[in-house]
Scaffold this active site. Sequence first.
Site, PDB file in Angstrom:
ATOM      1  N   ASP A   2       0.860  -1.174   0.000  1.00 32.23           N
ATOM      2  CA  ASP A   2       0.000   0.000   0.000  1.00 32.23           C
ATOM      3  C   ASP A   2       0.906   1.239   0.000  1.00 32.23           C
ATOM      4  O   ASP A   2       2.071   1.167   0.388  1.00 32.23           O
ATOM      5  CB  ASP A   2      -0.873  -0.055   1.257  1.00 32.23           C
ATOM      6  CG  ASP A   2      -1.618   1.228   1.502  1.00 32.23           C
ATOM      7  OD1 ASP A   2      -2.342   1.663   0.582  1.00 32.23           O
ATOM      8  OD2 ASP A   2      -1.483   1.800   2.594  1.00 32.23           O
ATOM      9  N   ASP A   4      -0.190   5.111   0.780  1.00 34.94           N
ATOM     10  CA  ASP A   4      -0.431   6.118   1.825  1.00 34.94           C
ATOM     11  C   ASP A   4      -0.662   5.458   3.179  1.00 34.94           C
ATOM     12  O   ASP A   4      -1.567   4.637   3.328  1.00 34.94           O
ATOM     13  CB  ASP A   4      -1.644   6.979   1.449  1.00 34.94           C
ATOM     14  CG  ASP A   4      -1.451   7.673   0.107  1.00 34.94           C
ATOM     15  OD1 ASP A   4      -0.292   7.973  -0.244  1.00 34.94           O
ATOM     16  OD2 ASP A   4      -2.455   7.895  -0.588  1.00 34.94           O
ATOM     17  N   CYS A  84      -6.192   2.352  -8.313  1.00 39.22           N
ATOM     18  CA  CYS A  84      -7.640   2.470  -8.502  1.00 39.22           C
ATOM     19  C   CYS A  84      -7.990   3.944  -8.371  1.00 39.22           C
ATOM     20  O   CYS A  84      -7.882   4.504  -7.283  1.00 39.22           O
ATOM     21  CB  CYS A  84      -8.428   1.658  -7.473  1.00 39.22           C
ATOM     22  SG  CYS A  84     -10.190   2.123  -7.472  1.00 39.22           S
ATOM     23  N   CYS A  92     -16.547   0.147  -8.914  1.00 35.95           N
ATOM     24  CA  CYS A  92     -15.575  -0.496  -9.796  1.00 35.95           C
ATOM     25  C   CYS A  92     -15.145  -1.841  -9.197  1.00 35.95           C
ATOM     26  O   CYS A  92     -15.479  -2.157  -8.059  1.00 35.95           O
ATOM     27  CB  CYS A  92     -14.339   0.393  -9.952  1.00 35.95           C
ATOM     28  SG  CYS A  92     -13.339   0.472  -8.452  1.00 35.95           S
ATOM     29  N   CYS A  94     -11.851  -2.711  -9.074  1.00 33.14           N
ATOM     30  CA  CYS A  94     -10.435  -2.693  -8.671  1.00 33.14           C
ATOM     31  C   CYS A  94     -10.200  -2.193  -7.255  1.00 33.14           C
ATOM     32  O   CYS A  94      -9.217  -2.557  -6.613  1.00 33.14           O
ATOM     33  CB  CYS A  94      -9.594  -1.906  -9.675  1.00 33.14           C
ATOM     34  SG  CYS A  94     -10.278  -0.394 -10.356  1.00 33.14           S
TER      35      CYS A  94
HETATM   36 ZN   LIG Z   1     -11.315   1.116  -9.144  1.00 33.98          ZN
END
Ligand SMILES: [Zn+2]
Length: 162
Positions: A2, A4, A84, A92, A94
């Site tokens: 990841d 942030d 994403c 979505c 993702c």
């Molecule tokens: Zn997405």
Amino acid sequence: MDRDGTLIIDKNYLSRVEEMEYYPDTLKALQVFQQLGYDLFVVTNQSGVGRGYFSLEAVYVIHKQLQNDLRENKLSPFKDFAICPHSPDDGCECRKPSGQMITDLMEKYHINPDQSFMVGDKLIDGEAGRNAGIQGVLVRHATSPDFPHYKTLMDFANSLKK
Ligand SMILES: [Zn+2]
């Protein structure tokens, strides 16, 4: 990994590269991962794009800076970034905790799921790993009985040395 809250300090919709700030152990931990032979990828939700707070271009600028900083510190750059850009309302496929960004990377780079980790500071990061069939690992704030937890990225990196 990841981005942030894991690699760099979570500044709530970071969009200005000048405000990007690493945790003190980030680059050292990345060095350990690479010394152990791991390829590094960033898997990040950037809903600030979908919410209209900043452009995808601003995200690319930050990722370019990450790559420059890694090179300057004699590290290999990240192999790839999965982003994403959607807002949660977009529905979505993702956005983490979906595992899709991870499975796409694994397919593209022929990555062995048994020797891979998804590391993040939020439960959704662990869940995204699990949804992609790899081990999720939580660092810093997030804890959950479902995933191993380390106080820092460096603690996790050191745990892999054994
Ligand atoms: Zn997405």
